[in-house]
Design a protein around this motif. Structure first.
Motif, short mmCIF file in Angstrom:
data_model
loop_
_atom_site.label_atom_id
_atom_site.label_comp_id
_atom_site.label_asym_id
_atom_site.label_seq_id
_atom_site.Cartn_x
_atom_site.Cartn_y
_atom_site.Cartn_z
N PHE A 1 0.79 -1.23 0.00
CA PHE A 1 0.00 0.00 0.00
C PHE A 1 0.83 1.29 0.00
CE2 PHE A 1 -2.84 -3.14 2.06
CZ PHE A 1 -3.92 -3.06 1.21
N ASN B 1 -0.54 6.25 1.73
CA ASN B 1 -1.28 5.00 1.66
C ASN B 1 -2.12 4.99 0.39
OD1 ASN B 1 -3.03 2.83 2.01
ND2 ASN B 1 -3.53 3.31 4.14
N PHE C 1 -4.26 2.97 -0.55
CA PHE C 1 -5.65 2.56 -0.30
C PHE C 1 -6.52 3.74 0.12
CE2 PHE C 1 -8.89 1.12 2.77
CZ PHE C 1 -9.61 0.25 1.96
#
Length: 380
Positions: A138, A148, A150
């Motif tokens: 990630f 990140n 995500f």
């Protein structure tokens, strides 16, 4: 399970009492009363006083850091430590789900969000491999740090917790975090007197926080301390925790949002007296750990001991049982017989306010959650 009755007798023999035996209670065997009376006589009972300065000096000497800053509790030390590391609103912080709730709360107090990753079985603390795996999946390095993929948010810090005083694998963890430009903030709340490769916990990352709650190895009633080998950060910690007030003999001018997190001189008086006893307390706890280790040997019960290259303070001693059924029987029988034992914490990812947070599989954390029990660990 026949060994539980033997365990009950063994604990009563160690503490030489037929009364209720708590998990961890404080011992006041030094100058606590004398220093408290001295503080009262001085009238400096609040956040300014000689004992605050002396306590900070003693912590610097004991841990070997450049700067120690006394604060009102361990949670406050972690909250400010994260801010010193650059954590701000909308950021994320990597930590472990197998921890006391203060670890996660300190992150949220900075308007950031925790990412809960797995622990190592041997340390019960944040796993460097779990962090490496997560970041490889990630992580994304940009000009201003690690993000990140995500969530799209910046990962501003990594905060391992030295569970029950057992140091995590810091060299490996810091190496991973350095690669991804993520500062390490150590939650050393439970690990006063614990060392990793000869260095005191809380002093190896960028900054660390320690707790002096009533159930810790030594206590100031409440209280905590921020420790760092970065002198500039230490000075900033003192400034932020004393309401961000610019020094002046009588005028009040604050140029930043600070905190009234100052440790009162009354608490610092107790802390100083307790620091004088720390080496004695640590030696007694180490002896008790050795006796527990001998008792459980051959019983099919894993008494948790320090890992290679570390020295643990044995704050809360613990055993790893074979399954949940054995754990529950141990808890029931021991507590019914006046010997306090308790399970490890419920994983943060199971709590309503944190169950939505990003996490990995938590394989090791769940294994330990089902098996670890704390046993009486007070200084005798």
């Amino acid at each position: 399970m026949d060994y539980i009755n033997d365990f009950i007798s063994f604990v009563r023999e160690q503490y030489n009492t037929d009364k209720f035996i708590p998990l961890h209670e404080p011992r006041f065997r030094g100058n606590e009363k004398a220093y408290l009376l001295d503080t009262i006589d001085s009238t400096f009972v609040s956040s300014v006083g000689a004992y605050v300065d002396e306590f900070e000096r003693m912590m610097e000497q004991f841990t070997g850091v450049s700067k120690a800053v006394a604060v009102v509790n361990g949670t406050a030390s972690l909250q400010v430590s994260l801010r010193l590391a650059g954590v701000s609103e909308g950021d994320e912080v990597i930590t472990q789900a197998l921890t006391f709730i203060a670890t996660a709360n300190a992150i949220v107090y900075n308007n950031a969000a925790p990412i809960f990753l797995d622990v190592d079985l041997d340390t019960m603390g944040l796993s460097p491999q779990a962090v490496r795996n997560f970041l490889e999946e990630f992580g994304e390095l940009r000009e201003d740090g690690c993000y990140n993929r995500f969530s799209g948010k910046r990962i501003a810090a990594c905060m391992p917790m030295h569970t029950f005083g057992f140091p995590v694998h810091l060299d490996e963890l810091i190496a991973v975090c350095n690669k991804w430009q993520i500062p390490v903030v150590e939650d050393a709340a439970e690990s006063l007197g614990s060392y990793y490769k000869g260095k005191h916990t809380g002093t190896i990352g960028l900054v660390g926080g320690v707790s002096f709650n009533g159930n810790k190895t030594i206590t100031s009633g409440g209280g905590g301390v921020i420790i760092s080998n970065n002198l500039d950060l230490g000075v900033q910690a003192k400034y932020l925790t004393t309401t961000a007030k610019r020094p002046h003999p009588y005028e009040f001018f604050h140029d930043e949002m600070g905190y009234n997190f100052r440790m009162p001189n009354l608490n610092a008086a107790v802390a100083c007296a307790q620091m004088e006893m720390l080496d004695t307390f640590l030696a007694d706890k180490r002896m008790l750990a050795e006796q527990y280790s001998r008792f459980f040997k051959g019983l099919g019960v894993n008494f948790r001991t320090e890992t290679t290259d570390t020295k643990a303070n044995y704050w809360l001693m613990c055993v790893e049982l074979n399954d949940t059924n054995e754990r529950d029987k141990f808890l029931k029988i021991s507590n019914e017989n006046g010997i306090m034992t308790r399970p490890i914490w419920t994983l943060m990812t199971r709590l309503p306010m944190y169950q939505h947070c990003q996490k990995d599989q938590q394989k090791n954390a769940e294994f330990l959650e089902q098996r670890i029990i704390n046993i009486p660990s007070s200084v005798r």
